[in-house]
Enzyme design. Structure first.
Site, PDB file in Angstrom:
ATOM      1  CE1 TYR A  95       2.047  -1.444  -3.323  1.00 42.54           C
ATOM      2  CE2 TYR A  95       0.433  -1.214  -5.086  1.00 42.54           C
ATOM      3  CZ  TYR A  95       0.753  -1.588  -3.792  1.00 42.54           C
ATOM      4  OH  TYR A  95      -0.231  -2.077  -2.954  1.00 42.54           O
ATOM      5  CD  GLU A 137      -3.022  -3.583  -3.489  1.00 42.68           C
ATOM      6  OE1 GLU A 137      -2.784  -2.771  -4.420  1.00 42.68           O
ATOM      7  OE2 GLU A 137      -2.463  -3.524  -2.379  1.00 42.68           O
TER       8      GLU A 137
END
Length: 408
Positions: A95, A137
């Site tokens: 990310y 997630e």
């Protein structure tokens, strides 16, 4: 929590993102892959070459700008994308890389219009959104690993059988290479296959719906052979040539387009082409576990040459007194016409749906190409089917057919 100032700045960028979004995301992927080519082991190259991934990300970024003050509105989209991320082994450490190159792309495409204030606001907003994805997630990874016969990321499987279903579709039966069982799944879910193709620099990832009802021994996927030489055809053609015993890597089942077992309303399963695969899993599961459940299976195909699972659907429908089956061919062959192998010639339109839909408060599951889904969803709404009762899935990146509904 984002400040009111940050929220206001991000929301003000939504109009320009609607215009420049795909240009930004195209530049983003190009520069990110140049700096981090290892990420090409994760992304679907066919979706990149077609521009589908760029469009999907542009839509997501624009939606984030519009609803940055109501992120709960985006939660269904977040969960859908998170399922895909988990099935591809995208991790928290990816990310910051995405954030860095997304901000650079915004700056480089918008130029002086992307002021330091705007970039700072988007940095804060991206951080908040990334944290949501990472947490969702994380829970999905834990669930996949902790379930019975579960595992994390990818696991070696072998092709233990192949069955040709039509001119273009072949089913592959996959069993764990270690001889263990497989976890169950919700009908409608998919798995990711990771394949090392000879001569290719990077691993190839593709997601395929599970086309059979759950069992504890193996999975079945059914793959359409795409045109050779096209990006989409690289993996499908390779798979079709693989022999029994070939080893691939498989992720645990994922996806939120699933059969709602708790809802006893009549189920309508509407598919086009290879979109039949997840709905076949739903049909077989319904008739095996709840023969009193009303279910209507509707499938559209070009003709019998490319129509897969016709007999399997008939056999499943025969197991229940409350199941119906309708078949439409858009271009029936002369043999199809002579033997009347279909119920109606043409496409699934409003007139046809009016003739077979008994209750517009049932649950409707739709799968197929994007134009097919758009048409069917539109026609169902003309029949006053509520949006929350329409569930759809198409193969590829998450592209919203319609805007999220804001929370009042």
């Amino acid at each position: 929590m984002l400040s009111e100032k940050t929220i206001g700045i991000v929301k003000s960028t939504a109009p320009v993102l609607e215009v420049k979004g795909k240009e930004i995301t195209t530049h983003f992927y190009k520069t990110m892959f140049e700096a981090h080519p290892e990420l090409l082991h994760i992304f679907n190259h066919a979706n990149q070459q077609k521009g589908r991934q760029q469009t999907a990300l542009a839509n997501t970024v624009t939606a984030a700008a519009k609803y940055i003050d109501q992120l709960e509105v985006l939660l269904p989209v977040v969960k859908q994308i998170a399922h895909k991320h988990r099935s591809l082994a995208i991790k928290a450490e990816h990310y910051p890389i995405v954030g860095e190159f997304l901000l650079k792309a915004i700056k480089e495409v918008l130029g002086d219009a992307a002021t330091e204030e705007i970039l700072q606001a988007w940095a804060e907003a991206y951080g908040a959104i990334a944290d949501i994805f990472i947490q969702v997630e994380k829970e999905m990874y834990e669930e996949a690993e902790q379930q019975k016969n579960g595992w994390k990321d990818f696991k070696p499987f072998r092709i233990v059988d192949k069955v040709k279903e039509s001119q273009s579709i072949t089913s592959f039966y996959l069993a764990p290479a270690d001889g263990q069982g497989v976890p169950s799944f919700s009908p409608g879910q998919y798995v990711s296959l990771r394949i090392n193709i000879d001569g290719e620099t990077y691993l190839q990832n593709r997601q395929y719906s599970l086309s059979d009802s759950p069992n504890e021994k193996m999975y079945r996927i059914s793959v359409k052979r795409e045109d050779e030489g096209t990006p989409a055809g690289k993996v499908s053609n390779y798979l079709h040539e693989c022999e029994i015993g070939y080893e691939v890597e498989v992720s645990a089942p994922a996806g939120d387009f699933v059969l709602d077992f708790k809802n006893r309303k009549p189920a309508y399963l509407i598919s086009g082409g290879v979109g039949v695969t997840p709905l076949l899993s739903m049909l077989k599961t319904i008739v095996a576990n709840d023969p009193e459940q009303e279910v209507t299976f509707i499938h559209a195909a070009k003709n019998s040459n490319v129509h897969a699972f016709g007999e399997e659907v008939k056999d499943s429908v025969a197991l229940s007194n409350h199941a119906r089956n309708y078949l439409l061919y858009s271009e029936p062959t002369s043999e199809d016409k002579r033997e009347r192998k279909y119920d109606q010639e043409g496409y699934i339109d409003q007139a046809f749906l009016e003739s077979v839909v008994k209750e517009n408060d049932g649950q409707f599951y739709v799968c197929g190409p994007v134009p097919f889904i758009k048409a069917v969803v539109s026609e169902l709404k003309q029949l006053e089917v509520k949006t929350e009762n329409i569930h759809y899935e198409f193969f590829g990146p998450a592209i919203n057919i319609e805007e999220p509904t804001p929370v009042q």
